[in-house]
Write a protein that holds these residues in place. Structure first.
Motif, PDB file in Angstrom:
ATOM      1  N   ALA A   1     -10.582  -6.195   1.922  1.00 53.56           N
ATOM      2  CA  ALA A   1      -9.186  -5.884   2.247  1.00 53.56           C
ATOM      3  C   ALA A   1      -8.336  -7.146   2.262  1.00 53.56           C
ATOM      4  CB  ALA A   1      -9.113  -5.195   3.605  1.00 53.56           C
TER       5      ALA A   1
ATOM      6  N   TRP B   1      -1.603   2.340  -5.567  1.00 57.03           N
ATOM      7  CA  TRP B   1      -3.041   2.578  -5.661  1.00 57.03           C
ATOM      8  C   TRP B   1      -3.399   3.365  -6.928  1.00 57.03           C
ATOM      9  CZ3 TRP B   1      -6.276  -0.336  -3.371  1.00 57.03           C
ATOM     10  CH2 TRP B   1      -5.991  -0.886  -2.110  1.00 57.03           C
TER      11      TRP B   1
ATOM     12  N   SER C   1       0.818  -1.205   0.000  1.00 54.98           N
ATOM     13  CA  SER C   1       0.000   0.000   0.000  1.00 54.98           C
ATOM     14  C   SER C   1       0.855   1.258   0.000  1.00 54.98           C
ATOM     15  CB  SER C   1      -0.922   0.004   1.229  1.00 54.98           C
ATOM     16  OG  SER C   1      -1.762   1.142   1.212  1.00 54.98           O
TER      17      SER C   1
ATOM     18  N   TRP D   1      -6.463   1.765   1.261  1.00 52.29           N
ATOM     19  CA  TRP D   1      -7.715   1.070   0.928  1.00 52.29           C
ATOM     20  C   TRP D   1      -8.913   1.976   1.198  1.00 52.29           C
ATOM     21  CZ3 TRP D   1     -12.046  -0.705   3.630  1.00 52.29           C
ATOM     22  CH2 TRP D   1     -12.798  -1.727   3.031  1.00 52.29           C
TER      23      TRP D   1
ATOM     24  N   ASP E   1      -2.810  -5.350   0.651  1.00 57.65           N
ATOM     25  CA  ASP E   1      -3.400  -4.007   0.707  1.00 57.65           C
ATOM     26  C   ASP E   1      -3.103  -3.322   2.028  1.00 57.65           C
ATOM     27  OD1 ASP E   1      -4.543  -4.761  -1.737  1.00 57.65           O
ATOM     28  OD2 ASP E   1      -6.324  -5.574  -0.750  1.00 57.65           O
TER      29      ASP E   1
END
Length: 406
Positions: free
Chosen positions: A137, A107, A102, A151, A141
């Motif tokens: 999730a 993203w 992440s 997220w 992530d």
């Protein structure tokens, strides 16, 4: 020396890349907020995908030489887009591991990769119809982002309110088809990463998630209860079993119909309880595929003899035979996959280096009935290209239970 190489590669990937600037993240529109209800007169179709992330350094891209993780994902996105244009898919449920870790760049890349089908701020050039998302999730992530800021920013509004201005990575919503109400429950199986929030989720599941009237139940989580994927882990950290036990305790008998998961890096189907039991489905559509055993055991959850659903197993073996002939697999790979010859008496295993079982699941709800089809990448071309075709279907005929095939 190998250790230094690994550290060096990870340093290159992570240097300056850890952290999420939520203000810069494109946003995906969510299909339903916690507790919401969607009503339809008839059929409701949706796509189930998972593990679409890119490979990690040194993880390799163990998949058929003719196509890799990126082309697998692109093929799935294109196939789902066609289904959306034909109004067969009304939303997309993504079962986690959308990114390899992440951070802002990952993203942003995810949003671009899925912009053709997921409605959001990233606009595709095609102008084609898109649909909203039901996000789950995954552990990747949450990598370097235990609070799931990325997220949460990518899917603003997703999750149940848990007080003090916080939102959990779990939620429910209802889909009513005709006179039948389906309760869809999204859960977070990242027990270690959740920390104290794990108890908040279980309390919510015991006391609130299954309130109100509904007829049937579908569960979506990242980690699978059951898997035969090589090096896969059934019931990771005990989380899936704990959550499903709660559901079993607080829901009416027979309400739970199917459990969808990812993480195993293989597409799998299990029906251990027979035609009136729960269907377990695992999926992968991008990250490196795992080799898949056709039978084995899962002692962690009490299965000393676990097998893929027999008709699904047969569908895979048939497709495997087409690939083996067209691509001239080595004899040892063929014998191992079929479980015969020198491999007689051993567990049969479909080698992902030659036959990666990747794709997506097309789900349709109509009243009390459910149709589920697996659309496999490489099917129809014997693995020579990343075409996507259905190779298996299963039907829930209301009180008559599960029926395999047409």
């Amino acid at each position: 020396m190998p250790v230094l190489v690994v550290v060096g590669l990870w340093g290159a990937v992570l240097s300056g890349c850890i952290g999420v600037n939520t203000a810069k993240l494109p946003n995906q529109e969510i299909y339903a907020d916690d507790g919401e209800r969607r009503e339809f007169r008839g059929d409701v179709g949706f796509a189930v995908v998972g593990d679409s992330r890119d490979p990690l350094p040194l993880e390799g891209n163990k998949t058929a030489p003719s196509f890799g993780s990126a082309s697998v994902r692109e093929a799935i996105v294109a196939d789902i887009s066609e289904a959306i244009q034909e109004e067969e898919v009304r939303f997309i449920t993504h079962l986690g591991d959308m990114v390899r870790l992440s951070n802002t760049a990952s993203w942003k890349a995810f949003s671009k990769q899925w912009s053709l089908v997921m409605a959001g701020t990233e606009i595709p050039e095609s102008g084609s119809l898109r649909v909203r998302s039901v996000p789950v999730a995954g552990d990747h992530d949450a990598a370097f982002d235990r609070r799931l800021k990325g997220w949460g920013a990518a899917f603003t509004g997703a999750g149940a309110e848990i007080g003090y201005g916080r939102v959990g990575s779990w939620y429910t919503f209802d889909v009513r088809s005709g006179d039948h109400t389906w309760r869809l429950v999204v859960l977070d199986t990242n027990k270690k990463a959740l920390g104290s929030r794990w108890n908040e989720q279980t309390n919510w599941l015991k006391n609130k998630a299954l309130e109100g009237e509904f007829d049937s139940l579908l569960v979506f989580m990242h980690h699978p209860l059951l898997t035969l994927a090589v090096k896969g882990e059934p019931n990771a950290e005990g989380a899936p079993h704990e959550l499903l036990d709660i559901i079993d305790d607080v829901s009416k008998v027979g309400a739970l119909k199917a459990v969808f998961a990812a993480h195993s890096r293989a597409n799998e189907v299990f029906l251990p309880g027979g035609k009136y039991g729960e269907l377990y489905v695992n999926t992968v559509g991008g990250s490196p595929a795992a080799s898949l055993a056709r039978w084995g055991e899962a002692p962690q959850v009490g299965y000393e003899d676990l097998r893929l659903e027999p008709i699904y197993d047969l569908a895979l073996v048939r497709e495997f035979g087409r690939w083996a002939e067209a691509k001239e697999f080595p004899e040892v790979v063929i014998e191992k996959g079929r479980g015969d010859g020198a491999w007689e008496g051993f567990v049969a295993e479909l080698d992902a280096g030659y036959f990666p079982v990747q794709g997506w699941w097309n789900v349709h709800l109509q009243g009390a009935e459910l149709d589920l089809a697996f659309r496999m990448v490489g099917a129809g071309s014997a693995g020579k290209d990343a075409s996507v075709k259905p190779i298996y279907s299963v039907h829930l005929a209301g009180r008559e239970g599960w029926k395999i095939g047409k």
